[in-house]
Design a protein around this motif. Structure first.
Motif, short mmCIF file in Angstrom:
data_model
loop_
_atom_site.label_atom_id
_atom_site.label_comp_id
_atom_site.label_asym_id
_atom_site.label_seq_id
_atom_site.Cartn_x
_atom_site.Cartn_y
_atom_site.Cartn_z
N LYS A 217 -12.68 82.92 46.90
CA LYS A 217 -13.89 82.46 46.23
C LYS A 217 -14.53 83.70 45.62
O LYS A 217 -15.09 84.53 46.33
N ASP A 220 -13.94 87.13 47.45
CA ASP A 220 -13.95 86.96 48.89
C ASP A 220 -12.74 86.14 49.35
O ASP A 220 -12.50 85.04 48.83
N ALA A 222 -11.16 83.71 51.71
CA ALA A 222 -11.64 82.71 52.66
C ALA A 222 -10.60 82.40 53.73
O ALA A 222 -10.95 82.16 54.90
N GLN A 241 -8.49 82.07 59.01
CA GLN A 241 -9.65 81.92 58.15
C GLN A 241 -10.62 83.08 58.40
O GLN A 241 -10.59 83.69 59.48
N LYS A 242 -11.46 83.36 57.43
CA LYS A 242 -12.45 84.41 57.61
C LYS A 242 -13.40 84.00 58.73
O LYS A 242 -14.02 82.93 58.66
N GLY A 245 -17.08 82.37 58.39
CA GLY A 245 -17.25 82.02 56.99
C GLY A 245 -17.28 80.51 56.80
O GLY A 245 -16.83 79.74 57.64
N THR A 247 -15.48 78.20 55.42
CA THR A 247 -14.13 78.14 54.82
C THR A 247 -13.32 76.94 55.30
O THR A 247 -12.10 76.95 55.16
#
Length: 312
Positions: A217, A220, A222, A241-242, A245, A247
């Motif tokens: 995104k 960034d 995600a 996944q982050k 976040g 996400t």
């Protein structure tokens, strides 16, 4: 005497050796691997790579790190009658088991589809099961999408507008970092190092069987999915996944992207690699695959190792 030389020729000459049994994969993940080979006349009928490990003086046969499935693989003759298939598999595996080294501790995850539980139990091994989900890629893309749970379809459609997805081999360090941060929150140690991951990733890229699908995104990252494949199957190898976040749509979109790329590539199945964790199982189940069990062989005849397991 090692069978590595002949086995490298087998891997070079045959396209149907499963990915996780390939000689180069074993070179990347094992300390001391070798191979049992069964033959039917002059024809190779089966292969069983193994990683003989030694820890605190105990010899172990375990599934190598960064490897979901191990154990034997049988090459069935094209003209073999269905009624003879099980017996051919049984005899090939028996022949290979006789070649395996002695080890007091076993923990080996077999490949999905191998069902010779009685053979292994009669050999003195404990037999348990794990599960995965297999998605049949012979369906159309429309059928595959309609098989997804409705909420998953909505999230994927929304994610396609929110994120860009591309293969980014340079994201391997970010994948490791996201995994590490997630495990630290759960107070769980990482089972492999970044060096381990990078070594295997390099080999996968050399052999053109890997993609790091990254959902971004803007700038960034995600989420990331590491997708690997052989001639027949594509695998969700690992992902992250982050942490902390927003996400939750990114991972479904990455898995859907991996599935469609596998179909385009001509793979027959997409293997989620499964989980016995209830939450992960539910997530995988939402993709509409078929539940498939696979055997896990266990043995522990070492007092030292039993004590180690108790205090771990």
């Amino acid at each position: 005497m090692s069978n590595k030389g002949p086995y490298r020729n087998i891997c070079r000459d045959r396209s149907d050796v499963p990915l996780f049994l390939q000689d180069w994969w074993l070179d990347a993940v094992c300390e001391n691997w070798d191979i049992a080979i069964a033959q039917n006349g002059d024809i190779v009928s089966g292969i069983w790579p193994y990683d003989l490990q030694q820890r605190i003086g105990v010899k172990l046969l375990r599934t190598p790190k960064l490897t979901p499935y191990a154990g034997p693989h049988v090459f069935f003759p094209a003209d073999l009658k269905p009624v003879n298939r099980d017996g051919f598999e049984y005899e090939s595996i028996v022949a290979m088991m006789k070649q395996l080294p002695e080890a007091k501790v076993w923990h080996l995850s077999m490949q999905p589809g191998l069902k010779q539980a009685g053979l292994f139990k009669n050999a003195g091994l404990g037999v348990t099961v794990q599960q995965t989900f297999l998605i049949d890629l012979q369906q159309t893309e429309e059928q595959l999408f309609s098989n997804l749970k409705e909420s998953l379809r909505r999230n994927i459609k929304a994610a396609q507008k929110e994120f860009t997805i591309a293969n980014d081999p340079a994201a391997i360090q970010t994948l490791f970092k996201y995994q590490q941060q997630t495990l630290e929150r759960k107070d769980v140690l990482q089972a492999y190092s970044l060096t381990d991951m990078e070594r295997l990733h390099r080999e996968c890229n050399v052999h053109n069987c890997s993609a790091l699908w990254v959902a971004r995104k803007e700038d960034d990252i995600a989420a990331i999915v590491w997708n690997v494949w052989d001639a027949g199957r594509s695998y969700y190898f690992m992902g992250a996944q982050k942490p902390n976040g927003d996400t939750y749509r990114a991972m479904p979109a990455l898995l859907w992207h991996s599935i469609i790329e596998a179909k385009k590539r001509g793979n027959q199945y997409f293997d989620m690699e499964g989980s016995m964790d209830a939450g992960v199982e539910k997530f995988f189940r939402n993709f509409g695959g078929t539940r498939e069990l696979y055997l896990v062989l266990k043995k522990n005849k070492s007092l030292v190792w039993k004590l180690k397991e108790l205090i771990r």
